[in-house]
Design an enzyme around this catalytic site. Sequence first.
Site, short mmCIF file in Angstrom:
data_model
loop_
_atom_site.label_atom_id
_atom_site.label_comp_id
_atom_site.label_asym_id
_atom_site.label_seq_id
_atom_site.Cartn_x
_atom_site.Cartn_y
_atom_site.Cartn_z
N LYS A 186 4.16 14.43 6.61
CA LYS A 186 2.65 13.80 6.87
C LYS A 186 3.02 12.43 7.56
O LYS A 186 3.43 11.54 6.82
CB LYS A 186 1.89 13.79 5.44
N GLY B 276 7.00 3.53 3.15
CA GLY B 276 5.72 2.78 3.33
C GLY B 276 5.47 1.55 2.57
O GLY B 276 6.58 0.93 2.07
N SER B 277 4.31 1.23 2.14
CA SER B 277 4.04 0.15 1.20
C SER B 277 4.58 0.30 -0.16
O SER B 277 4.49 1.29 -0.64
CB SER B 277 2.52 -0.44 1.34
N VAL C 264 1.41 2.11 -2.25
CA VAL C 264 1.30 3.62 -2.34
C VAL C 264 2.70 4.27 -2.88
O VAL C 264 2.54 5.13 -3.55
CB VAL C 264 0.99 3.90 -0.83
N GLY C 265 3.73 3.49 -2.49
CA GLY C 265 5.06 4.07 -3.06
C GLY C 265 5.04 4.24 -4.70
O GLY C 265 5.34 5.05 -5.37
N GLU D 154 11.41 4.07 0.14
CA GLU D 154 11.74 2.95 0.86
C GLU D 154 10.50 2.16 1.22
O GLU D 154 9.46 2.61 1.89
CB GLU D 154 12.29 3.38 2.23
N CYS E 224 10.33 -3.10 8.70
CA CYS E 224 10.66 -3.54 7.04
C CYS E 224 12.00 -4.42 7.13
O CYS E 224 12.08 -4.98 5.96
CB CYS E 224 11.04 -2.35 6.43
N GLU F 139 5.12 -9.80 1.68
CA GLU F 139 5.64 -9.09 2.75
C GLU F 139 4.27 -9.32 3.75
O GLU F 139 3.06 -8.94 3.24
CB GLU F 139 5.73 -7.56 2.80
P1 NAP Z 1 1.36 2.92 3.54
O1 NAP Z 1 0.15 2.33 3.99
O2 NAP Z 1 2.00 2.72 2.51
O3 NAP Z 1 1.44 4.38 4.25
C1 NAP Z 1 2.88 4.93 4.34
C2 NAP Z 1 2.29 6.49 4.52
O4 NAP Z 1 1.85 6.81 3.29
C3 NAP Z 1 1.28 6.66 5.64
O5 NAP Z 1 1.58 8.15 5.92
C4 NAP Z 1 0.15 6.78 4.52
O6 NAP Z 1 -0.86 7.75 5.22
C5 NAP Z 1 0.45 7.62 3.39
N1 NAP Z 1 -0.17 7.40 2.47
C6 NAP Z 1 -1.31 6.53 1.93
N2 NAP Z 1 -1.94 6.61 0.65
C7 NAP Z 1 -1.29 7.82 0.29
C8 NAP Z 1 -1.69 8.57 -0.88
N3 NAP Z 1 -2.35 8.03 -1.86
N4 NAP Z 1 -0.70 9.69 -1.15
C9 NAP Z 1 0.13 9.99 -0.31
N5 NAP Z 1 0.39 9.35 0.90
C10 NAP Z 1 -0.48 8.29 1.17
O7 NAP Z 1 2.48 1.89 4.51
P2 NAP Z 1 2.16 1.82 6.26
O8 NAP Z 1 1.07 0.82 6.29
O9 NAP Z 1 2.25 2.95 6.97
O10 NAP Z 1 3.59 1.21 6.64
C11 NAP Z 1 3.87 -0.33 6.39
C12 NAP Z 1 4.82 -0.41 5.09
O11 NAP Z 1 6.03 0.15 5.33
C13 NAP Z 1 5.30 -2.04 4.96
O12 NAP Z 1 5.19 -2.47 3.68
C14 NAP Z 1 6.82 -1.77 5.22
O13 NAP Z 1 7.83 -2.65 4.89
C15 NAP Z 1 7.08 -0.45 4.81
N6 NAP Z 1 8.24 0.20 5.49
C16 NAP Z 1 9.47 0.18 5.02
C17 NAP Z 1 10.68 0.89 5.34
C18 NAP Z 1 11.65 0.84 4.69
O14 NAP Z 1 12.66 1.63 5.04
N7 NAP Z 1 11.90 0.28 3.60
C19 NAP Z 1 10.26 1.36 6.68
C20 NAP Z 1 9.36 0.99 7.25
C21 NAP Z 1 8.28 0.56 6.83
P3 NAP Z 1 -2.23 7.10 6.18
O15 NAP Z 1 -1.44 6.47 7.26
O16 NAP Z 1 -2.76 8.40 6.64
O17 NAP Z 1 -2.77 6.04 5.28
#
Ligand code: NAP
Length: 485
Positions: free
Chosen positions: A175, A228-229, A232-233, A250, A284, A385
């Site tokens: 997804k 992701g964030s 959510v993580g 991550e 990230c 962040e």
């Molecule tokens: P996000 O809002 O946490 O979303 C990540 C993924 O999770 C998306 O596919 C999102 O779907 C999905 N999601 C949201 N709510 C969910 C739920 N309740 N159950 C299951 N999945 C759910 O993060 P983002 O805004 O896409 O990305 C930015 C963040 O990613 C930043 O904090 C960044 O630091 C982090 N990041 C970390 C790394 C690493 O390797 N450490 C790499 C890249 C990014 P939707 O898009 O449909 O909401």
Amino acid sequence: MPEIFRNYIAGQWVECQSKKTVPNINPADTDEIVGYFQASGPEDTQAACDAAAKAQPAWAALPAPRRGEYLFKAAEILESHLAKLGEDMTREEGKTLPEGKAEVKRAINIFRYFGGEGARQFSYQIPSERENVFCYTMRKPLGVVALITPWNFPSAIPAWKMAPALVGGNTVVIKPASLAPLSAYRLVEALHEAGIPAGAINYITGGGGAVGNTLVDHPAIRAVSFTGSCEVGGALYDRVTKRRIRVQLEMGGKNPTIVLKDSDLNYAADVLVNGAFFSTGQKCTACSRAIIERAIYEPLMKILVEKTRKMKVGNGLEPGIDMGPAVDQGQLETDLNYIEIAKKDGAKLLCGGHRLTGGIYDKGYFVEPTIFTDVTPEMRIAQEEVFGPVLAVMVANDFDDAMRLANSARFGLSASIVTRDLTRVYQFTNQIQAGLITVNLPTAGVEYQLPFGGTKESSFGMREQGPLALDFYTETRTVYLKYTQ
Ligand code: NAP
């Protein structure tokens, strides 16, 4: 009329049950709809997981080198469309075209690397203390794995999860993020064209809230890999660990670059500009804290501000652009909100700090590359962040003070130092609380063939990428074989 992209379930391109779609909008030109994607719900998620479960035994029974061949073929297909796929990414995510193409190339390299892992899934042969007993370990797939990915590396992250998962003998439900689902679609399309068996890879789009719980609760799912964030993580962790299945997270970062007084200041400023502002700071691993030794603070700031002011912000499809837009209205507001917070907390705005307007800027979510000085470690701009082009600069009295500041955040993803002093380099690599450590390089810009992951609140679970990635996607069986009775 923009294209309507479908889900990929059991080897078929299918509409979601509700027949609803959501637009994927170009953040540099909001008049452009890149495509419409399926607004999937629980029933579509269930179908994708069921298809993956059905396909898994046959996929696992295929010799691993032959599983790898599908990745090799898909890599070739992707390479033949590289320029177009780079443009797709720039359109949906906003990063510059060279960044988009480089990311697609990275996904291709990942497919090739893990294609090779098909023939290289090493395990152990360990001597027994008993006679005529031969002992070894085997790797076995976990079953079906769920991959949930963010928008900022919309090709590389899906690739670095799906390739090891598949070559390890697992089937996959992926997804991607709703803001940038096209790049992952292209990877799945390439696997489809490569002839991958139906059900080995399944792709569904839809809001995280709408599909997330059904996905991670499905009984066939044996592991969840999430990027992701932290919010959510963290919620996923609580949910998934109740089922006692594997989880890998991550998440965010607040990555520091320390610059010591022996540095070449021009070079150090380049390292900071690259780390903080490339990809609009939406990495990230982006540098969001610069920690500068007092003796070079004034002259380095002067060079840094000059270089930052020269950056060309605009539509990443245009030549010569250094920095694209924020990914959407929400991220733009987050950037601007943190700029206000930093001012209120007493940080001094040195350059940038505004939304860009007028001409093409009115069509997108453009913000200036921004630098704050006089930042102290308790300020929110030093701890939280932003995920945008906002750099917080702190002054350190000496190396020990710099290390104290660098380790004062709750995150621990990446960190870098700029210096020619080898002793300091050793001390830094030994003491810094980060999973990815660079010396005389920006905090961002990691390579696909090395392990990736952070420490502290940035990450949880096993490393991704490189030779360690298969450890998450396989489990070890230990065999004691007596070969005479
Ligand atoms: P996000 O809002 O946490 O979303 C990540 C993924 O999770 C998306 O596919 C999102 O779907 C999905 N999601 C949201 N709510 C969910 C739920 N309740 N159950 C299951 N999945 C759910 O993060 P983002 O805004 O896409 O990305 C930015 C963040 O990613 C930043 O904090 C960044 O630091 C982090 N990041 C970390 C790394 C690493 O390797 N450490 C790499 C890249 C990014 P939707 O898009 O449909 O909401």
